[in-house]
Write an enzyme that holds these catalytic residues in place. Structure first.
Site, PDB file in Angstrom:
ATOM      1  N   HIS A 131       0.781  -1.244   0.000  1.00 21.04           N
ATOM      2  CA  HIS A 131       0.000   0.000   0.000  1.00 21.04           C
ATOM      3  C   HIS A 131       0.806   1.283   0.000  1.00 21.04           C
ATOM      4  O   HIS A 131       0.229   2.367  -0.007  1.00 21.04           O
ATOM      5  CB  HIS A 131      -0.964  -0.005   1.190  1.00 21.04           C
ATOM      6  CG  HIS A 131      -0.278  -0.108   2.529  1.00 21.04           C
ATOM      7  ND1 HIS A 131      -0.949   0.092   3.718  1.00 21.04           N
ATOM      8  CD2 HIS A 131       1.005  -0.392   2.879  1.00 21.04           C
ATOM      9  CE1 HIS A 131      -0.130  -0.068   4.735  1.00 21.04           C
ATOM     10  NE2 HIS A 131       1.072  -0.354   4.248  1.00 21.04           N
ATOM     11  N   HIS A 132       2.141   1.201   0.027  1.00 19.60           N
ATOM     12  CA  HIS A 132       2.937   2.432   0.076  1.00 19.60           C
ATOM     13  C   HIS A 132       3.364   2.939  -1.301  1.00 19.60           C
ATOM     14  O   HIS A 132       3.739   4.106  -1.427  1.00 19.60           O
ATOM     15  CB  HIS A 132       4.193   2.223   0.923  1.00 19.60           C
ATOM     16  CG  HIS A 132       3.935   1.993   2.368  1.00 19.60           C
ATOM     17  ND1 HIS A 132       3.168   2.850   3.129  1.00 19.60           N
ATOM     18  CD2 HIS A 132       4.328   0.993   3.205  1.00 19.60           C
ATOM     19  CE1 HIS A 132       3.107   2.384   4.377  1.00 19.60           C
ATOM     20  NE2 HIS A 132       3.793   1.265   4.439  1.00 19.60           N
ATOM     21  N   ALA A 133       3.351   2.081  -2.314  1.00 23.94           N
ATOM     22  CA  ALA A 133       3.823   2.509  -3.633  1.00 23.94           C
ATOM     23  C   ALA A 133       2.978   3.678  -4.135  1.00 23.94           C
ATOM     24  O   ALA A 133       1.759   3.675  -4.043  1.00 23.94           O
ATOM     25  CB  ALA A 133       3.770   1.346  -4.614  1.00 23.94           C
ATOM     26  N   HIS A 171       0.480   3.668   7.928  1.00 25.44           N
ATOM     27  CA  HIS A 171      -0.560   4.385   7.192  1.00 25.44           C
ATOM     28  C   HIS A 171      -0.625   3.915   5.741  1.00 25.44           C
ATOM     29  O   HIS A 171       0.399   3.765   5.078  1.00 25.44           O
ATOM     30  CB  HIS A 171      -0.264   5.887   7.239  1.00 25.44           C
ATOM     31  CG  HIS A 171      -1.205   6.717   6.449  1.00 25.44           C
ATOM     32  ND1 HIS A 171      -0.793   7.731   5.592  1.00 25.44           N
ATOM     33  CD2 HIS A 171      -2.560   6.694   6.367  1.00 25.44           C
ATOM     34  CE1 HIS A 171      -1.843   8.288   5.035  1.00 25.44           C
ATOM     35  NE2 HIS A 171      -2.938   7.686   5.485  1.00 25.44           N
ATOM     36  N   ASP A 173      -0.726   5.130   2.892  1.00 27.68           N
ATOM     37  CA  ASP A 173      -0.548   6.418   2.226  1.00 27.68           C
ATOM     38  C   ASP A 173      -0.696   6.349   0.712  1.00 27.68           C
ATOM     39  O   ASP A 173      -1.249   7.259   0.083  1.00 27.68           O
ATOM     40  CB  ASP A 173       0.804   7.034   2.603  1.00 27.68           C
ATOM     41  CG  ASP A 173       1.995   6.139   2.277  1.00 27.68           C
ATOM     42  OD1 ASP A 173       1.812   4.909   2.124  1.00 27.68           O
ATOM     43  OD2 ASP A 173       3.125   6.664   2.197  1.00 27.68           O
TER      44      ASP A 173
END
Length: 390
Positions: A131-133, A171, A173
């Site tokens: 989920h950070h990419a 998070h 993000d």
């Protein structure tokens, strides 16, 4: 619509390997898959291998120049361009990086397609949840954002309302950024407070662009939050928002790094509480999204003790064959763990905290309590924007 769950799996996803000293050890995926099999869950789900995400799919979220940079680093890791977050300590370049990242993304996109088209009611890709990419760069062990790609594909197929719930300790993000301006997607992230953990975002005040105010929700939990507080925060925010938004599909990310044994974060959540949230997400999908549920993995760096058990519970919940927490872990799997890692495997599918208990928000709150302050901050930031009472 089929009532059968799908498990998205291709053995090649274990090639998502940043090297022997990196915390994201792909053995966590292999051991999860073996534990799912050891419990006979293969007989309860349809195991499906989707094709890798092609360039046109990747471009639903990622910039073309970034995709080309990943391909270049994949072909020659020495050519990794740090301007795109590649070749860093978090995201070292490795041969075949593009291909395996696209394969993982393809499993999440395939899960979304199967659920939307009615080929499955639930679909799980525990190799996903990266989920950070960002659209234009790698970040936090994540090359392509499969969660965002799955949601973008749902929108492309005609979905008008999608809720994304992220309970990873970090998070979500990248997913928030991808849909910051899109009122069709409600992103909800429960995570350790940005003051104490990467990526230092996810403040309650982050509520979406002017065109989509109230579409981003962030519950920033104090370090040390345990089962009762974590479950209280989840149930004090998520169900009311899901009920209001009435999604056509629920997409959830179940990073196991909230666990008290995880080496990279500071929450104190048990496997039993993680299982309780999985069950709650399943129930929310049935109550508000006609059962349509796409469930993803995520972080988790206690790769033997925690991750395989947590995500095996997730598969079992999606399959409609929940594993009782006190269940003994199959001996054959424990032997395989020792053979592969020289670590002793856990003996049961519980941390001994079942049943977990927590107090609902309707019982009142303590303005001096740090957990309640976190919940109240999230509710006050978003609920009025959605016409709800904070």
């Amino acid at each position: 619509m089929s009532g059968r769950a799908q498990l998205m799996w291709d053995e090649a996803v274990t090639g998502y390997d940043f090297g022997p000293d990196h915390p994201m050890d792909p053995v966590r995926l292999a051991l999860t898959r073996r534990l799912v099999d050891a419990f006979g869950l293969d007989r309860e789900v349809e195991v499906v291998s989707a094709k890798p995400a092609g360039d046109s799919t990747l471009r639903l979220v990622h910039r073309e120049d970034y995709i080309e940079a990943v391909k270049a680093a994949s072909a020659d890791p020495r050519a990794a361009d740090g301007a795109y977050g590649l070749g860093t300590m978090d995201d070292p370049a490795f041969a075949g990086m593009h291909e395996v990242s696209a394969l993982i993304a393809g499993q999440s996109v395939g899960a979304a397609e199967a659920v939307w088209r009615g080929e499955a009611l639930h679909a799980v890709n525990f190799a996903g949840g990266l989920h950070h990419a960002m659209p234009g760069g790698a970040s936090g062990f994540c090359i392509y954002n499969d969660a965002s790609l799955a949601i973008a594909r749902l929108l492309e197929l005609g979905a008008e309302r999608v809720v994304y719930v992220d309970v990873d300790v970090h998070h979500g993000d990248g997913v928030q950024a991808a849909f910051w301006e899109d009122p069709r997607v409600l992103t909800v992230s429960l995570h350790e407070h940005p003051r104490t953990l990467f990526p230092q975002t996810g403040w309650p005040e982050e509520t979406g662009a002017a065109s989509a105010e109230g579409s981003a929700v962030n519950v920033a939990l104090p370090a040390g939050t345990g089962d009762a507080g974590w479950l209280r925060a989840f149930h004090s925010v998520v169900p009311e928002l899901v009920a209001d938004f009435r999604p056509q599909v629920l997409v959830t990310q179940h990073g196991a790094d909230t666990h008290f044994e995880d080496p990279l974060a500071h929450l104190a959540v048990s496997l039993d509480a993680q299982r309780a949230v999985q069950v709650a997400c399943h129930e929310l999908a049935h109550e508000y999204a006609e059962g349509r549920w796409v469930a993803l993995g995520g972080g988790g760096y206690a790769v033997v003790d925690v991750v395989p058990r947590s995500w095996t519970h997730l598969v079992a919940v999606a399959a409609g064959r929940e594993i009782a927490p006190e269940t003994v872990v199959p001996e054959g799997w424990r032997q395989e763990v020792f053979a592969r890692t020289r670590q002793l495997a856990p003996a049961r599918m519980t941390d001994g905290r079942w049943p977990v208990s927590w107090q609902g928000w309707e019982s009142g709150y303590d303005p001096a309590d740090r957990l309640d302050q976190a919940v109240l901050a999230a509710r006050r930031a978003v609920f009025p924007l959605r016409g709800l009472l904070a």
